[in-house]
Design an enzyme around this catalytic site. Structure first.
Site, short mmCIF file in Angstrom:
data_model
loop_
_atom_site.label_atom_id
_atom_site.label_comp_id
_atom_site.label_asym_id
_atom_site.label_seq_id
_atom_site.Cartn_x
_atom_site.Cartn_y
_atom_site.Cartn_z
N ASP A 340 1.03 -0.70 0.15
CA ASP A 340 0.29 0.57 -0.13
C ASP A 340 1.13 1.67 -0.41
O ASP A 340 2.26 0.92 -0.22
CB ASP A 340 -0.96 -0.08 1.06
CG ASP A 340 -2.09 0.65 0.70
OD1 ASP A 340 -2.42 2.09 0.95
OD2 ASP A 340 -3.47 0.14 0.72
N ASP A 452 -6.66 4.24 -5.67
CA ASP A 452 -7.17 4.99 -4.45
C ASP A 452 -7.34 6.91 -4.48
O ASP A 452 -6.84 7.35 -5.55
CB ASP A 452 -6.23 5.15 -3.53
CG ASP A 452 -6.52 5.10 -2.28
OD1 ASP A 452 -8.03 5.56 -1.95
OD2 ASP A 452 -6.32 4.81 -1.39
N ASP A 521 -12.67 1.39 4.47
CA ASP A 521 -11.19 1.58 5.75
C ASP A 521 -12.55 0.96 6.29
O ASP A 521 -10.70 0.35 7.11
CB ASP A 521 -10.86 2.96 5.49
CG ASP A 521 -10.40 3.65 3.79
OD1 ASP A 521 -9.95 2.72 3.82
OD2 ASP A 521 -9.62 5.01 4.71
C1 DGJ Z 1 -7.22 4.89 1.46
C2 DGJ Z 1 -7.61 3.32 1.58
O1 DGJ Z 1 -8.43 3.60 1.39
C3 DGJ Z 1 -7.22 2.58 2.71
O2 DGJ Z 1 -6.76 1.51 2.27
C4 DGJ Z 1 -5.44 3.20 2.56
O3 DGJ Z 1 -5.16 2.89 1.09
C5 DGJ Z 1 -4.66 5.06 2.06
N1 DGJ Z 1 -5.56 5.56 1.52
C6 DGJ Z 1 -3.34 4.89 1.54
O4 DGJ Z 1 -3.42 6.28 1.83
#
Ligand code: DGJ
Length: 701
Positions: A340, A452, A521
């Site tokens: 990530d 993202d 999240d």
């Molecule tokens: C938001 C995402 O939903 C998370 O899973 C992660 O990737 C963070 N951003 C990383 O900045």
């Protein structure tokens, strides 16, 4: 046979799907009226359906806009216009006349032209032989030599037939709490579901259902619709004082307008609709099959068990740490390893580095290739996080190209999460993003991108972008789609996850070019049950990534047992996001066993039909998956908080063959379909809070 037919005598069109019919008629007065949406009927029957109302009532009611197939602004119409334009001389609205049709077996296009101005509107329909979903969209053509201002252009208006009452379902939410189902009486007036955020949004999602208030999970007529667009959008549900109901929707929010240039022709996004008689459950299953069969790029694939580093490491990623995680993930049975945020530029927290997509050499001295090779050696695919639409002001990119972000003259640049939005409407920005992504994927054997997008638009301007400033909202999304499409075409093995701080960009438009979704999240297993419940109303399980993470959960502080966390995630596309080096040997052993079990059941979970037996609550909830060929079924039971020592009642299963028998793969016990359907299956749950069970049934031949 599903398809499109036309009765010339009554000028009636009939669209037929396997179980439904949708009809419209061109009246003698030249008005295109909606006629019928409901159970299937023949063309001969459809041609006898009376037009709903006379064209006008009193002088205060005006033209009965509400039964028009596509109610534009103009004349004595006072409802929600699906189309609003202003011509160069200041005249607003349209006077459309029928100008022809094009039909083939499964598509229909109706051409309407303005009586005075050189302007055409196309109404487009598509049906499929294997789905009751009807796709609709609109096209606009400026056939003149001066621009036309488009104030609103919806994709479709779905008229809902007269019923005793009207109840609407949709989702609301927020970051960490997406996809919460609301079920409310449809108010007389206008109910607006919308996003003004640049993306689809966490707060609403572009779909609705309407029923007469008598539909349930298992029974009843349900009308529904879903929009395929990933930018701002608006769906307006209208119920007049005389209880005429329709739903109009499309891209864009209020107050934006754009120009249709001379000779320009544009199509809108699809706004698909569905009539179903099997309640909310059957409605979801039809949408799921439609998305799998006609939207997703690789619908038949099984999604891999994934490991994602985010909750384990945050921004602290480096090669030794990621290798360690990868080795342990592989041992548990993961098939895709995703690194990530934090691998590039000066990105050691969220304050710097976004936009500088070169590997951080302090963290990866030899670049990404060694890690990718190691992940592949371990038998997993290699995935990586990117956020191509964003920049931190503290970045080399922003220092070099401050003009590349969305901004307006004399206005501040609002930072959210210390970042600004790159103006993807600019061809040079889109080209730049494609360039580095192409290199990243091609140069490092990347198999998977987690794409993202972590903030909404503000100051959405492009000062030097020409005379059509609001066009940016549309071009941005089109360029985003184009970059995704190009990457996919050039790297056919590449799979992409759509993420926007969790579930901020989920819709049928992005799903046409991505393979799965990060729905939230929030990884707390208990919260996740209701997030997954809402997500699955329209979107199929094969797209629904679900991680098992550590406890106490970072968001809720709740500590849920590992088995329950797994059982919740195993009801989607299973992934693990815990800090594996801190797991005990017992936890690792249990995880290995559950991952192996998931691999046995995942064809049914990912590609089967979903039956929501009992919705999420403090009490027992249950979800069942049935393989499309009926040979297997998987049932999950979750009981967060048992009460008063009461034993959970048996859950009645669905979708099985009453005459068949089914073997429980864990116990070997064989049960009759008739008993499972009529009496139910009693879950064998451990005692205590957060009890859960999964049962895998296989039809005995
Ligand atoms: C938001 C995402 O939903 C998370 O899973 C992660 O990737 C963070 N951003 C990383 O900045």
């Amino acid at each position: 046979m599903p398809g499109v037919e036309f009765d010339a005598a009554t000028r009636t069109w009939l669209l037929s799907t396997p179980d439904t019919g949708y009809a419209l008629r061109l009246g003698d007065d030249g008005m295109l009226r909606h006629l019928y949406w409901g159970p299937r009927l023949t063309l001969a029957q459809a041609s006898t359906v009376p037009a709903p109302r006379p064209a006008t009532m009193t002088q205060f009611e005006g033209q009965v806009y509400d039964i028009e197939e596509f109610p534009v602004e103009g004349g004595a119409r006072f409802g929600v216009p699906a189309l609003q334009v202003r011509f160069a001389d200041g005249t607003r609205g349209l006077e459309l006349a029928f100008a022809g049709q094009q039909r083939n077996a499964d598509t229909l296009s109706i051409r309407l032209v303005d009586r005075h101005y050189p302007f055409e509107v196309g109404l487009h329909y598509r049906v499929y032989p294997d789905s009751d979903v009807i796709e609709r969209w609109t096209s606009l053509a400026n056939t003149g030599d001066v621009p036309v201002e488009v104030l609103r252009a919806d994709s479709a208006t779905w008229p809902v037939p007269a019923r005793a009452d009207y109840v609407v379902r949709h989702v609301t939410g927020h970051w960490g709490g997406e996809s919460q189902v609301e079920r409310v009486d449809l108010a007389r007036g206008e109910t607006v579901l919308t996003s003004r955020r640049g993306t689809t949004g966490h707060h609403a999602n572009p779909w609705f259902t309407i029923d007469a208030g008598d539909a349930s999970e298992e029974h009843g007529e349900v009308f529904s619709g879903a929009l395929a667009w990933s930018g701002t959008w608006r769906i307006t549900l209208s119920r007049t004082p005389t209880d005429v109901v329709s739903v109009t929707g499309g891209a864009g929010h209020e107050g934006v307008s754009w120009r249709l240039a001379p000779s320009e022709r544009r199509g809108t996004a699809v706004f698909a609709g569905l009539y179903s008689t099997g309640g909310y459950g059957a409605t979801s299953r039809v949408w799921h099959r439609y998305v799998r069969g006609h939207v997703l790029p690789h619908p038949r694939e099984l999604r891999p068990v994934t490991y994602n580093s985010w909750e384990a490491t945050g921004f602290t990623v480096d090669e030794p740490g990621q290798r360690r995680l990868a080795a342990q993930a592989a041992e548990l049975g993961a098939e895709l390893f995703v690194m990530d945020d934090g691998w590039f530029g000066a990105r050691v927290d969220d304050r710097a580095g976004l936009g500088d997509w070169t590997v951080n050499r302090n963290r990866f001295p030899n670049g990404l290739a060694p890690l990718a090779a190691e992940v592949h050696r371990l038998g997993m695919r290699f995935g990586i996080w990117v956020e191509p639409e964003m920049v931190n002001p503290d970045s080399d990119l922003y220092r070099a190209r401050p003009d590349w972000v969305l901004h307006m003259r004399n206005r501040r640049r609002t930072e959210l999460r210390h970042q600004l939005v790159l103006n993807f409407a600019r061809p040079d920005v889109a080209e730049w993003a494609h360039g580095w992504l192409d290199e990243l994927v091609g140069g490092n054997d990347v198999d998977f991108l987690k794409w993202d997008m972590n903030r909404p638009f503000t100051e959405a301007g492009w000062p030097d972008g020409g005379e059509d400033p609001d066009r940016l909202w549309v071009r941005y999304v089109e360029n985003l789609y184009a970059v995704l499409d190009r990457l996919r075409a050039d790297h056919p093995h590449l799979r992409i996850q759509t993420c926007s701080g969790g579930g901020g960009r989920v819709d049928l438009g992005i799903l046409r070019r991505t393979d799965e979704v990060w729905p939230s999240d929030n990884t707390d297993a208990r919260d996740r049950l209701s997030i997954q419940h809402g997500y699955g109303q329209i979107y199929p399980t094969v797209t629904m990534a679900a991680w098992v993470t550590d406890v106490p959960n970072f968001l809720t502080g709740r500590a849920v047992p590992l088995r329950f966390r797994f059982h919740v995630a195993m009801a989607g596309v299973l992934a693990i996001g815990g800090n594996l080096p801190e797991w005990t040997d017992e936890e690792r052993a249990e995880a290995r066993r559950l991952v192996a079990q998931y691999k046995r059941i995942r064809p049914v979970v990912q590609h089967g039909d979903v039956h929501r037996l009992l919705p999420p609550s403090d009490g027992l909830s249950a979800t069942q998956y049935v393989a499309v060929d009926g040979a297997e079924s998987v049932v999950f039971f979750w009981l967060p908080a048992p009460r008063f020592g009461r034993e959970a009642a048996p859950g009645r299963l669905r979708g099985l063959d009453a005459a068949a028998r089914y073997r429980d793969e864990a116990t070997g016990e064989v049960q009759h379909g008739a008993v499972l359907l009529g009496h139910g299956l009693r879950p064998q749950l451990p005692s205590g809070d957060y009890a859960s069970a999964v049962v895998h049934l296989v039809r005995v031949v």
